[in-house]
Design an enzyme around this catalytic site. Structure first.
Site, short mmCIF file in Angstrom:
data_model
loop_
_atom_site.label_atom_id
_atom_site.label_comp_id
_atom_site.label_asym_id
_atom_site.label_seq_id
_atom_site.Cartn_x
_atom_site.Cartn_y
_atom_site.Cartn_z
CD GLU A 1 -1.03 -0.31 3.73
OE1 GLU A 1 -2.17 0.15 3.86
OE2 GLU A 1 -0.52 -1.11 4.53
CE LYS B 1 7.22 5.72 5.41
NZ LYS B 1 6.67 6.83 6.09
CG ASP C 1 4.86 12.98 3.25
OD1 ASP C 1 5.18 12.74 4.45
OD2 ASP C 1 5.52 13.71 2.51
CE1 TYR D 1 -0.21 2.97 10.08
CE2 TYR D 1 -0.63 4.74 8.51
CZ TYR D 1 -0.12 4.30 9.73
OH TYR D 1 0.46 5.18 10.59
CE LYS E 1 11.48 7.56 3.39
NZ LYS E 1 10.98 8.25 4.58
CB CYS F 1 13.81 41.56 -24.89
SG CYS F 1 13.73 39.90 -25.56
CB CYS G 1 14.67 41.12 -29.72
SG CYS G 1 13.36 41.90 -28.76
CB CYS H 1 9.95 40.72 -24.96
SG CYS H 1 10.55 41.39 -26.52
CB CYS I 1 11.11 39.47 -29.94
SG CYS I 1 11.98 38.47 -28.74
S1 IVH Z 1 2.61 0.89 9.07
C1 IVH Z 1 3.76 -1.22 12.65
N1 IVH Z 1 1.64 1.73 6.80
O1 IVH Z 1 4.97 5.94 8.16
C2 IVH Z 1 3.87 -0.40 11.44
N2 IVH Z 1 2.78 3.28 8.16
O2 IVH Z 1 7.75 5.63 8.85
C3 IVH Z 1 3.37 0.94 11.65
N3 IVH Z 1 2.85 5.55 7.23
O3 IVH Z 1 4.50 6.16 11.63
C4 IVH Z 1 3.31 1.75 10.43
N4 IVH Z 1 1.69 5.14 5.43
O4 IVH Z 1 2.89 7.44 10.08
C5 IVH Z 1 2.32 2.06 7.90
N5 IVH Z 1 0.67 2.37 4.78
C6 IVH Z 1 1.36 2.67 5.88
C7 IVH Z 1 1.81 3.98 6.12
C8 IVH Z 1 2.53 4.24 7.27
C9 IVH Z 1 2.32 6.06 6.14
C10 IVH Z 1 3.64 6.33 8.20
C11 IVH Z 1 3.18 6.15 9.62
C12 IVH Z 1 4.38 5.62 10.34
C13 IVH Z 1 5.50 6.04 9.46
C14 IVH Z 1 6.69 5.14 9.60
#
Ligand code: IVH
Length: 754
Positions: free
Chosen positions: A115, A117, A119, A227, A315, A409, A412, A427, A433
């Protein structure tokens, strides 16, 4: 019965919330949804005992608090280990295989969940008996902050779980984040209010969630995605994916991208695929999270103090990096926009080396306060040109130099024009130009301009690249032989083009003006200019005051003008002591009329000799304001037109066009030379069919003088409805009073009858 009705309404509203905020697939229009909410509110108001804290009407209710209470997590919220490369991901997989004692072959088939990650910020949300009772930040992993009231305002977080097969205790863990759309909306609103904007969606989400006043959080477009889980009074079963699906069935949002993949190859494939789709997701992600799907495998491997051994975050390469601005150069686009580009000390960002970043325009340079020598954050998102996110002022060297817009410019040498209040500088070399050559010629030949059929974009590109077209006048020098020798051009089409070109010479003044491609001069403005000027010579000779008239006093705004006049009207007998005209401004300043600054008072004092003269003035004569003399031409357009014709090479290019035989029927417009009202003095009063400013501008353009008060030197009083004291004065002094019809007759030269 009321209780049943309330429950039915709540269920329905919860379902619509879920469809709207989680599935992004609403079933009913907002107006109908609002009706449901209203109905529930009415019902709860009539039966206060029915109102429950998990009702959809109860998302915002809590008062602001002085600080956040501490929450001890019953199960710690640990973090994730990172894999920065394919090699590190392969090492993770090998550790898994070793730890579980798997053969090579069975390791290749080990199931992982995959899934995005997200932000954002990690939160834990606790449900007891199906109702949301607490929400907390991650904090240090052991203790977080109580943000229950804030999380309750996030529309996609259910206040009550759906169904009845949920466990008595369920802690869901996930990320609070902001979508790009939400982020942009929030920042646009902040900018419109003149407030500070957020640097990125993550900061915006963090700032919104950690608000002591939940009513503020409620206005922020936050979202939540689960998650995992914490405390759970239920056996989670065999599979991570299956448990998350159960959680989703209770209407807690989980990722749409959540999937099961097999082995290292499955993980790598998912990472590639999501990476390719990253920019289209609509929210920021910084990687992909892989977790062993079998819960028995998770238990077998366990966790360190910091992270589980069964999960990893692969990452993406960093999208932001620090570097320094070595210089700022200016590029000229095909429409003449002069764009600042920062030359950077090369730096690795998101997997590539970046050495240039666009600064968009001078507004942006000023807003971000970028100077040469500065240390800056650069950001790269997908295929988009890298940009400077922000400057680190604490690292600014003493010899950092501000960025200056070049006066000429860089391509030109024509003047660069940036009208007051505009972000983009351009310009003014239009026809001349080289940077704008193809675009100018394309516009010149286009249907609404000179309408040269057959001279399209591809052909123009070829002709410019061959050096046969350098300016529009070159079109009229092309020979049939030259054309016939080109790619995809036969004798016949060459002959047709020459014929079309010859036909285009017979045109109208308006088309010709439009064809010149002056910035902001579209068809309508070109037509207005053609009607107003009697030929290209007088148009070329025109300067800004021929298009817009600026009146009033610098430093005096409409509010100040109104306030002064209103005050004087109310205090008819008030006047400064003594008769020295120099005292008028000081006297006005000493009155401290609200909205009238000292500089404004002094400016008024300078412009008028006596307070009674000021009393008789029109507000529009006092404050700085511009009136356009040509329909559609305001100060910005006027600057572009005058700037264009001020360039000698534009005038020369026009002369070459005329020499090549372009002509149009002559006409005598209401040319500046026709001044039937020269020497006449007018006063305008009462309500007329057009704005007074417009009438005044018209009278002035015909040679008349327009003043604010009636005297024996006034030639005409133009009076509309509800004329007051001026009408009386005119009658007393015997000044002719005319209406709009008589004015029209006067202008056309007919007798006025009065
Ligand atoms: S699992 C036991 N799944 O990333 C595992 N974390 O760098 C706990 N995060 O503190 C985290 N998307 O804030 C998990 N799909 C995802 C995530 C996720 C974002 C963040 C979360 C965690 C941090 C770890």
């Amino acid at each position: 019965q009321a209780r049943e009705q309330a429950e039915r309404l709540r269920d329905e509203i919860r379902r619509h919330n879920y469809r709207y905020y989680v599935l992004d697939d609403p079933e009913i229009p907002d107006s109908e949804y609002d009706l449901l909410i209203e109905a529930l509110k009415d019902l709860e108001a009539a039966h206060p005992d029915l109102a429950t804290p998990d009702s959809p009407t109860q998302r915002v209710g809590a008062e602001p608090r002085p600080d956040f209470a501490q929450v001890r997590h019953r199960l710690p919220m640990i973090s994730l280990d990172n894999a920065m490369s394919d090699v590190e991901l392969a090492e993770f997989h090998r550790r898994i295989a070793t730890g579980l004692g798997l053969s090579r072959e069975s390791a290749a088939g080990v199931p992982y969940t995959a899934e995005p990650k997200l932000d954002g910020l990690a939160v834990s949300i606790r449900y007891e008996d199906g109702s949301l009772v607490q929400a907390a930040t991650r904090g240090d992993g052991t203790t977080g902050e109580d943000i229950t009231q804030n999380v309750r305002t996030i529309p996609s977080v259910p206040l009550r779980l759906l169904g009845s097969d949920w466990p008595a205790v369920l802690e869901v863990r996930g990320e609070v984040y902001m979508t790009h759309l939400g982020f942009e909306r929030l920042n646009a609103e902040a900018a419109a209010r003149g407030d500070k904007t957020f640097a990125n969606p993550r900061n915006a989400a963090a700032g919104s969630l950690r608000q002591l006043d939940p009513r503020i959080t409620a206005t922020r477009p936050l979202a939540f995605c689960c998650y995992g889980w914490g405390e759970l009074s239920l056996d989670p079963g065999e599979s991570q994916l299956a448990m998350l699906k159960r959680i989703a069935d209770w209407r807690v949002p989980v990722s749409r991208e959540l999937k099961r993949v097999l082995g290292l190859a499955g993980c790598q494939g998912y990472f590639q695929d999501l990476g390719a789709r990253r920019d289209g997701l609509g929210y920021d992600i910084d990687g992909v999270v892989f977790k062993l799907d079998r819960i028995s495998d998770q238990v077998a491997l366990g966790a360190t103090a910091h992270h589980p051994r069964w999960a990893i975050a692969r990452k993406f390469p960093a999208q932001e990096a620090l570097t320094t601005v070595e210089s700022v150069e200016f590029q000229v686009g095909r429409t003449g926009a002069v764009t600042p580009v920062a030359r950077l000390k090369p730096v690795h960002v998101g997997g590539v080396t970046v050495s240039n970043a666009t600064l968009h325009n001078m507004d942006e340079v000023e807003r971000k306060d970028v100077r040469i020598g500065d240390t800056v954050y650069v950001r790269r998102a997908g295929d988009v040109i890298p940009e400077i996110v922000r400057v680190l002022p604490e690292r600014r060297p003493a010899d950092a130099r501000p960025v200056a817009l070049p006066a000429q410019c860089p391509v030109c040498g024509s003047d660069v024009i940036r009208p007051a209040g505009e972000a983009v500088a351009r310009c003014s070399g239009g026809l001349y130009c080289p940077a704008q050559r193809k675009e100018e010629i394309r516009h010149f030949a286009s249907r609404k301009a000179m309408d040269i059929e057959g001279l399209g974009e591809k052909l123009i590109d070829q002709l410019v690249d061959l050096g046969l077209l350098r300016e529009p006048a070159d079109i009229y020098r092309l020979t049939q032989e030259q054309l016939a020798g080109l790619e995809r051009m036969g004798e016949k089409s060459a002959a047709n083009l020459i014929e079309a070109r010859e036909r285009s010479k017979e045109t109208s003044f308006a088309r010709f003006i439009y064809a010149l491609g002056i910035r902001e001069v579209g068809e309508a403005t070109a037509a207005a200019l053609a009607a107003r000027f009697d030929g290209i010579e007088s148009l070329m000779a025109a300067r800004e005051p021929d298009f817009v008239r600026t009146r009033g006093l610098r430093g005096v705004g409409p509010k100040a003008a109104q306030s002064v006049l209103a005050w004087l009207e109310e205090h008819r007998d008030a006047r400064p002591e003594g008769t020295d005209p120099a005292d008028l401004g000081e006297w006005l300043a000493s009155l401290r009329i609200p909205g009238v600054s000292r500089p404004a008072a002094l400016a008024l004092g300078q412009a008028f000799r006596a307070v009674d003269e000021l009393r008789g003035a029109e507000p529009a004569d006092l404050y700085a304001n511009t009136t356009s003399l040509v329909e559609g031409v305001g100060p910005v357009v006027a600057a572009h037109i005058a700037g264009f014709f001020a360039q000698a090479h534009n005038r020369e290019a026009i002369a070459r066009l005329i020499e090549s035989g372009i002509r149009w029927p002559a006409h005598s417009a209401a040319a500046p030379s026709v001044r039937p009202l020269a020497g006449k003095t007018f006063v305008i009063t009462g309500t007329l069919s057009r704005p007074r400013d417009a009438i005044k501008a018209q009278l002035e353009s015909l040679g008349a003088k327009v003043t604010g008060s009636v005297s024996k030197n006034t030639h005409y009083l133009l009076a509309g409805e509800e004329a007051g004291s001026k009408l009386e004065t005119a009658r007393t002094l015997g000044v002719p009073v005319i209406g709009e019809l008589e004015l029209a007759a006067l202008i056309s030269g007919a007798p006025t009858g009065s």
